[in-house]
Design a protein around this motif. Structure first.
Motif, PDB file in Angstrom:
ATOM      1  N   LEU A  49     -21.381  -3.568 -11.616  1.00  0.00           N
ATOM      2  CA  LEU A  49     -21.200  -2.521 -10.618  1.00  0.00           C
ATOM      3  C   LEU A  49     -19.752  -2.540 -10.113  1.00  0.00           C
ATOM      4  CD1 LEU A  49     -24.473  -2.903  -8.513  1.00  0.00           C
ATOM      5  CD2 LEU A  49     -24.058  -1.495 -10.541  1.00  0.00           C
ATOM      6  N   ILE A  50     -19.136  -1.361 -10.061  1.00  0.00           N
ATOM      7  CA  ILE A  50     -17.756  -1.244  -9.621  1.00  0.00           C
ATOM      8  C   ILE A  50     -17.726  -0.777  -8.169  1.00  0.00           C
ATOM      9  CG2 ILE A  50     -15.549  -0.081  -9.990  1.00  0.00           C
ATOM     10  CD1 ILE A  50     -16.266   0.187 -12.919  1.00  0.00           C
ATOM     11  N   HIS A  51     -17.152  -1.602  -7.301  1.00  0.00           N
ATOM     12  CA  HIS A  51     -17.014  -1.249  -5.888  1.00  0.00           C
ATOM     13  C   HIS A  51     -15.587  -0.758  -5.644  1.00  0.00           C
ATOM     14  CE1 HIS A  51     -20.767  -3.291  -4.393  1.00  0.00           C
ATOM     15  NE2 HIS A  51     -20.646  -3.821  -5.601  1.00  0.00           N
ATOM     16  N   VAL A  52     -15.460   0.359  -4.933  1.00  0.00           N
ATOM     17  CA  VAL A  52     -14.146   0.906  -4.588  1.00  0.00           C
ATOM     18  C   VAL A  52     -14.015   0.860  -3.068  1.00  0.00           C
ATOM     19  CG1 VAL A  52     -12.591   2.874  -4.749  1.00  0.00           C
ATOM     20  CG2 VAL A  52     -14.222   2.421  -6.589  1.00  0.00           C
ATOM     21  N   SER A  53     -13.098   0.024  -2.579  1.00  0.00           N
ATOM     22  CA  SER A  53     -12.914  -0.111  -1.136  1.00  0.00           C
ATOM     23  C   SER A  53     -12.197   1.115  -0.578  1.00  0.00           C
ATOM     24  CB  SER A  53     -12.122  -1.381  -0.818  1.00  0.00           C
ATOM     25  OG  SER A  53     -10.839  -1.329  -1.422  1.00  0.00           O
ATOM     26  N   THR A  54     -12.335   1.313   0.731  1.00  0.00           N
ATOM     27  CA  THR A  54     -11.693   2.449   1.387  1.00  0.00           C
ATOM     28  C   THR A  54     -10.190   2.211   1.493  1.00  0.00           C
ATOM     29  OG1 THR A  54     -12.141   1.440   3.531  1.00  0.00           O
ATOM     30  CG2 THR A  54     -13.744   3.047   2.714  1.00  0.00           C
ATOM     31  N   PRO A  55      -9.395   3.276   1.605  1.00  0.00           N
ATOM     32  CA  PRO A  55      -7.938   3.118   1.704  1.00  0.00           C
ATOM     33  C   PRO A  55      -7.528   2.300   2.918  1.00  0.00           C
ATOM     34  CG  PRO A  55      -8.516   5.402   1.227  1.00  0.00           C
ATOM     35  CD  PRO A  55      -9.805   4.683   1.534  1.00  0.00           C
ATOM     36  N   ASN A  56      -6.418   1.554   2.762  1.00  0.00           N
ATOM     37  CA  ASN A  56      -5.882   0.717   3.840  1.00  0.00           C
ATOM     38  C   ASN A  56      -5.004   1.556   4.766  1.00  0.00           C
ATOM     39  OD1 ASN A  56      -6.928  -1.858   3.532  1.00  0.00           O
ATOM     40  ND2 ASN A  56      -5.502  -2.355   1.887  1.00  0.00           N
ATOM     41  N   LEU A  57      -5.607   2.150   5.786  1.00  0.00           N
ATOM     42  CA  LEU A  57      -4.854   2.970   6.732  1.00  0.00           C
ATOM     43  C   LEU A  57      -5.055   2.496   8.168  1.00  0.00           C
ATOM     44  CD1 LEU A  57      -5.687   6.470   5.178  1.00  0.00           C
ATOM     45  CD2 LEU A  57      -3.590   5.155   4.891  1.00  0.00           C
ATOM     46  N   GLY A  58      -5.553   1.267   8.342  1.00  0.00           N
ATOM     47  CA  GLY A  58      -5.827   0.734   9.671  1.00  0.00           C
ATOM     48  C   GLY A  58      -4.559   0.381  10.433  1.00  0.00           C
ATOM     49  N   SER A  59      -4.731   0.047  11.724  1.00  0.00           N
ATOM     50  CA  SER A  59      -3.588  -0.251  12.588  1.00  0.00           C
ATOM     51  C   SER A  59      -2.840  -1.495  12.120  1.00  0.00           C
ATOM     52  CB  SER A  59      -4.069  -0.434  14.027  1.00  0.00           C
ATOM     53  OG  SER A  59      -5.027  -1.483  14.111  1.00  0.00           O
TER      54      SER A  59
ATOM     55  N   GLN B 270      -2.436  -2.592   9.064  1.00  0.00           N
ATOM     56  CA  GLN B 270      -1.609  -2.238   7.927  1.00  0.00           C
ATOM     57  C   GLN B 270      -0.391  -1.424   8.357  1.00  0.00           C
ATOM     58  OE1 GLN B 270      -2.006  -3.138   4.721  1.00  0.00           O
ATOM     59  NE2 GLN B 270      -3.691  -4.457   5.344  1.00  0.00           N
ATOM     60  N   ARG B 271      -0.577  -0.557   9.334  1.00  0.00           N
ATOM     61  CA  ARG B 271       0.544   0.243   9.817  1.00  0.00           C
ATOM     62  C   ARG B 271       1.602  -0.633  10.491  1.00  0.00           C
ATOM     63  NH1 ARG B 271      -0.555   5.729   9.749  1.00  0.00           N
ATOM     64  NH2 ARG B 271      -2.731   6.292   9.374  1.00  0.00           N
ATOM     65  N   ILE B 272       1.166  -1.639  11.256  1.00  0.00           N
ATOM     66  CA  ILE B 272       2.114  -2.559  11.899  1.00  0.00           C
ATOM     67  C   ILE B 272       2.893  -3.337  10.846  1.00  0.00           C
ATOM     68  CG2 ILE B 272       2.297  -4.615  13.338  1.00  0.00           C
ATOM     69  CD1 ILE B 272      -0.097  -3.551  14.940  1.00  0.00           C
ATOM     70  N   LEU B 273       2.189  -3.794   9.811  1.00  0.00           N
ATOM     71  CA  LEU B 273       2.848  -4.540   8.734  1.00  0.00           C
ATOM     72  C   LEU B 273       3.877  -3.667   8.029  1.00  0.00           C
ATOM     73  CD1 LEU B 273       3.026  -7.080   6.969  1.00  0.00           C
ATOM     74  CD2 LEU B 273       1.145  -6.158   5.596  1.00  0.00           C
ATOM     75  N   LYS B 274       3.508  -2.414   7.767  1.00  0.00           N
ATOM     76  CA  LYS B 274       4.435  -1.512   7.093  1.00  0.00           C
ATOM     77  C   LYS B 274       5.660  -1.232   7.968  1.00  0.00           C
ATOM     78  CE  LYS B 274       4.614   2.966   4.711  1.00  0.00           C
ATOM     79  NZ  LYS B 274       5.223   2.407   3.493  1.00  0.00           N
ATOM     80  N   ARG B 275       5.428  -1.064   9.278  1.00  0.00           N
ATOM     81  CA  ARG B 275       6.540  -0.799  10.188  1.00  0.00           C
ATOM     82  C   ARG B 275       7.499  -1.980  10.241  1.00  0.00           C
ATOM     83  NH1 ARG B 275      10.338   2.205  11.546  1.00  0.00           N
ATOM     84  NH2 ARG B 275      11.051   2.078  13.706  1.00  0.00           N
TER      85      ARG B 275
ATOM     86  N   SER C  87       9.684   6.282   6.802  1.00  0.00           N
ATOM     87  CA  SER C  87       9.455   4.956   6.241  1.00  0.00           C
ATOM     88  C   SER C  87      10.382   4.784   5.041  1.00  0.00           C
ATOM     89  CB  SER C  87       7.992   4.816   5.811  1.00  0.00           C
ATOM     90  OG  SER C  87       7.782   3.601   5.123  1.00  0.00           O
ATOM     91  N   LEU C  88      10.590   3.549   4.624  1.00  0.00           N
ATOM     92  CA  LEU C  88      11.387   3.338   3.412  1.00  0.00           C
ATOM     93  C   LEU C  88      10.714   3.976   2.203  1.00  0.00           C
ATOM     94  CD1 LEU C  88      12.587  -0.379   3.730  1.00  0.00           C
ATOM     95  CD2 LEU C  88      13.975   1.689   3.940  1.00  0.00           C
ATOM     96  N   VAL C  89       9.378   3.860   2.137  1.00  0.00           N
ATOM     97  CA  VAL C  89       8.617   4.387   1.003  1.00  0.00           C
ATOM     98  C   VAL C  89       7.492   5.255   1.530  1.00  0.00           C
ATOM     99  CG1 VAL C  89       7.293   3.809  -1.071  1.00  0.00           C
ATOM    100  CG2 VAL C  89       9.145   2.297  -0.323  1.00  0.00           C
TER     101      VAL C  89
ATOM    102  N   ASN D 133      -3.402   3.991  -1.645  1.00  0.00           N
ATOM    103  CA  ASN D 133      -3.286   2.692  -2.312  1.00  0.00           C
ATOM    104  C   ASN D 133      -2.050   1.926  -1.871  1.00  0.00           C
ATOM    105  OD1 ASN D 133      -5.539   2.944  -4.507  1.00  0.00           O
ATOM    106  ND2 ASN D 133      -4.388   4.851  -4.695  1.00  0.00           N
ATOM    107  N   TRP D 134      -1.582   2.187  -0.642  1.00  0.00           N
ATOM    108  CA  TRP D 134      -0.365   1.554  -0.182  1.00  0.00           C
ATOM    109  C   TRP D 134      -0.507   0.040  -0.087  1.00  0.00           C
ATOM    110  CZ3 TRP D 134       0.097  -1.559   4.065  1.00  0.00           C
ATOM    111  CH2 TRP D 134       1.398  -2.003   4.349  1.00  0.00           C
ATOM    112  N   SER D 135       0.605  -0.675  -0.394  1.00  0.00           N
ATOM    113  CA  SER D 135       0.671  -2.124  -0.215  1.00  0.00           C
ATOM    114  C   SER D 135       2.141  -2.523  -0.137  1.00  0.00           C
ATOM    115  CB  SER D 135      -0.016  -2.873  -1.362  1.00  0.00           C
ATOM    116  OG  SER D 135       0.706  -2.700  -2.570  1.00  0.00           O
ATOM    117  N   VAL D 136       2.435  -3.656   0.487  1.00  0.00           N
ATOM    118  CA  VAL D 136       3.812  -4.136   0.571  1.00  0.00           C
ATOM    119  C   VAL D 136       4.384  -4.433  -0.819  1.00  0.00           C
ATOM    120  CG1 VAL D 136       5.282  -6.037   1.352  1.00  0.00           C
ATOM    121  CG2 VAL D 136       3.673  -4.985   2.943  1.00  0.00           C
ATOM    122  N   PRO D 137       3.646  -5.159  -1.698  1.00  0.00           N
ATOM    123  CA  PRO D 137       4.183  -5.356  -3.057  1.00  0.00           C
ATOM    124  C   PRO D 137       4.451  -4.034  -3.771  1.00  0.00           C
ATOM    125  CG  PRO D 137       2.352  -6.855  -2.662  1.00  0.00           C
ATOM    126  CD  PRO D 137       2.384  -5.899  -1.511  1.00  0.00           C
TER     127      PRO D 137
END
Length: 476
Positions: free
Chosen positions: A267-277, A279-284, A396-398, A452-456
């Motif tokens: 079974l393939i599980h697809v998690s919800t997008p990372n748009l929480g607070s 993740q936003r703080i980390l991106k900032r 943002s940078l990206v 699908n945002w991520s720091v890497p």
């Protein structure tokens, strides 16, 4: 295994060995100086020459154990580099643990030099090997031949995807469409032969035996019962042919996909997008650190461009334009002026000549661009002031391209998801062709990034941006 795979694995083994020995030897010399072998012993009687050779051998082996030389990940995507870095940190984590448990006072300077030097050497060596492999794939070699099995639409979609990304190393050679009529043909690639349509396992296996592909790909919606797929898997294992499943999931990154076996079913599980607070703080935080670093690093270039624009044509050095940002909030975007002062007033007269994608205005020979502006745009130097937009939090940078209010008015409902994150100084559109992309491709890339945002991932896009700017692809 195909000859190119064996050859490439051998090349990687040699390259890894040279890079590791080079880095470890350099750390030895920098820490202890140039001495004879018997003198490379510290006050506690530890022979660092022998330690260097042993650690080099262990490092080389761990790169293989972590699958960094697996041919399925080479030449395309970041997985190769992730495994390389993971193996390296695990090795030095193990060294730190052993040193602590057995109270070994390992020379910290030696380790501090060896780890970053080794990772940088390995990454640079792998980039060179990847460049060589990609040149071969561009010429049509060093790729795995693929037989695609599925319904007409599934085969068509997968064929188009593989053809559009030859650097991934998969080359469709034929198709098999179970249950299709004899005259079925593929619209996307009529040259791809159809080997049959009988849905029985025996007929499919016979087609595979005749075509002898390196791998068989089952596209989404393949009209075969589980029993036939299971028999097909057994036969492929006996024939030493790989089996690839291509689900209907599109534009979903690997970290969001998890497989869980239940009663023999993967079974393939697809998690919800990372748009929480969080993740936003980390991106900032990443944006602030990166923007400050780039402003300091590029300050001589910024000053030089200011002088060029100032003396090239009359008018202000900077150009500000209203754009739409995160959650639809309007903001002023900064750029170096690359056009004449009355460029905005002359826009309506040029709209009929637009060479854009239907939503964004683009014109290669835009008469409003100044002489200095053509140079700035060619190398994207006019975008550098947007680093200050990153610092003030409007960009943002990206991220997705910051749109004009007039463009947002034309958005369909799903396209507005682009506004769920801050617009970026660069993004997937920047490293994928920029102005050469169609509107649908631009939207698809932006929505992929949003979900699908991520720091890497941001780091990878920033590194690719440098290459895209030098290549000047799609820049005008």
């Amino acid at each position: 295994m195909a000859n190119w795979r064996k050859h490439h694995i051998r090349v990687l083994a040699i390259v890894d060995g040279v890079a590791v020995v080079w880095a470890m030897s350099g750390a030895l010399v920098l820490r202890f100086g140039t001495k004879s072998g018997m003198d490379w012993i510290d006050a506690d009687e530890r022979p660092y020459l022998a330690i260097t050779l042993i650690l080099s051998a262990i490092w080389w082996c761990m790169l293989g154990l972590w699958g960094s030389r697996d041919t399925t990940i080479l030449g395309y995507g970041p997985e190769e580099y992730k495994r390389l870095i993971s193996a390296s940190f695990w090795l030095f984590g193990l060294i730190a643990t052993v040193s602590y448990v057995f109270q070994l006072d390992t020379a910290r300077g030696y380790i501090a030099i060896a780890l970053p030097a080794g990772i940088i050497s390995l990454l640079m060596a792998r980039m060179l090997v990847r460049s060589y492999l990609r040149s071969q794939r561009r010429a049509g070699s060093s790729s795995s031949s693929i037989l695609i099995i599925g319904g007409p639409h599934g085969v068509e979609h997968l064929t188009r995807a593989l053809r559009s990304h030859p650097m991934a190393g998969y080359r469709p050679i034929a198709s098999y469409i179970p249950g299709a009529q004899f005259d079925t043909s593929l619209n996307v690639d009529p040259d791809l032969p159809i080997l049959g349509s009988d849905p029985s396992a025996a007929s499919i296996i016979d087609a595979i035996d005749r075509s002898r592909p390196d791998a068989v790909a089952l596209s989404s919606g393949v009209p075969l019962p589980p029993r036939v797929i299971r028999e097909l898997g057994w036969a492929l294992a006996d024939m030493q042919v790989k089996m690839i499943m291509a689900p209907a999931l599109t534009d979903v990154a690997g970290p969001r996909i998890h497989t869980q076996p239940v009663a023999g079913l993967p079974l393939i599980h697809v998690s919800t997008p990372n748009l929480g607070s969080g993740q936003r703080i980390l991106k900032r935080a990443f944006d602030l650190a990166g923007a400050i670093f780039l402003v300091v690093l590029l300050s001589p270039i910024l000053l030089a461009v200011i002088a060029i624009v100032r003396f090239d044509s009359p008018g202000p050095v900077f150009f500000t334009q209203e754009r739409v940002g995160n959650r639809g909030v309007h903001f002023k975007m900064f750029k170096f002026r690359s056009m004449v002062v009355d460029a905005e007033a002359r826009l309506d007269a040029l709209r009929a000549q637009s060479e854009g994608n239907g939503v964004m205005f683009k014109l290669k020979a835009d008469p409003r661009i100044t002489r200095a502006g053509r140079f700035l745009r060619r190398y994207s130097l006019d975008e550098l002031p947007q680093l200050f937009n990153v610092l003030n939090g409007t960009m943002s940078l990206v991220g997705p391209r910051p749109p004009l209010p007039s463009e947002v008015e034309l958005y369909q409902s799903h396209v507005r998801r682009r506004l769920m994150v801050r617009p970026g100084l660069t993004g997937l559109w920047q490293v994928s062709g920029r102005s050469l992309l169609s509107w649908d491709d631009t939207v698809r890339l932006d929505l992929y990034y949003v979900e699908n945002w991520s720091v890497p991932g941001d780091i990878a896009i920033l590194l690719k941006t440098f290459r895209a700017v030098l290549a000047r692809q799609g820049a005008y």
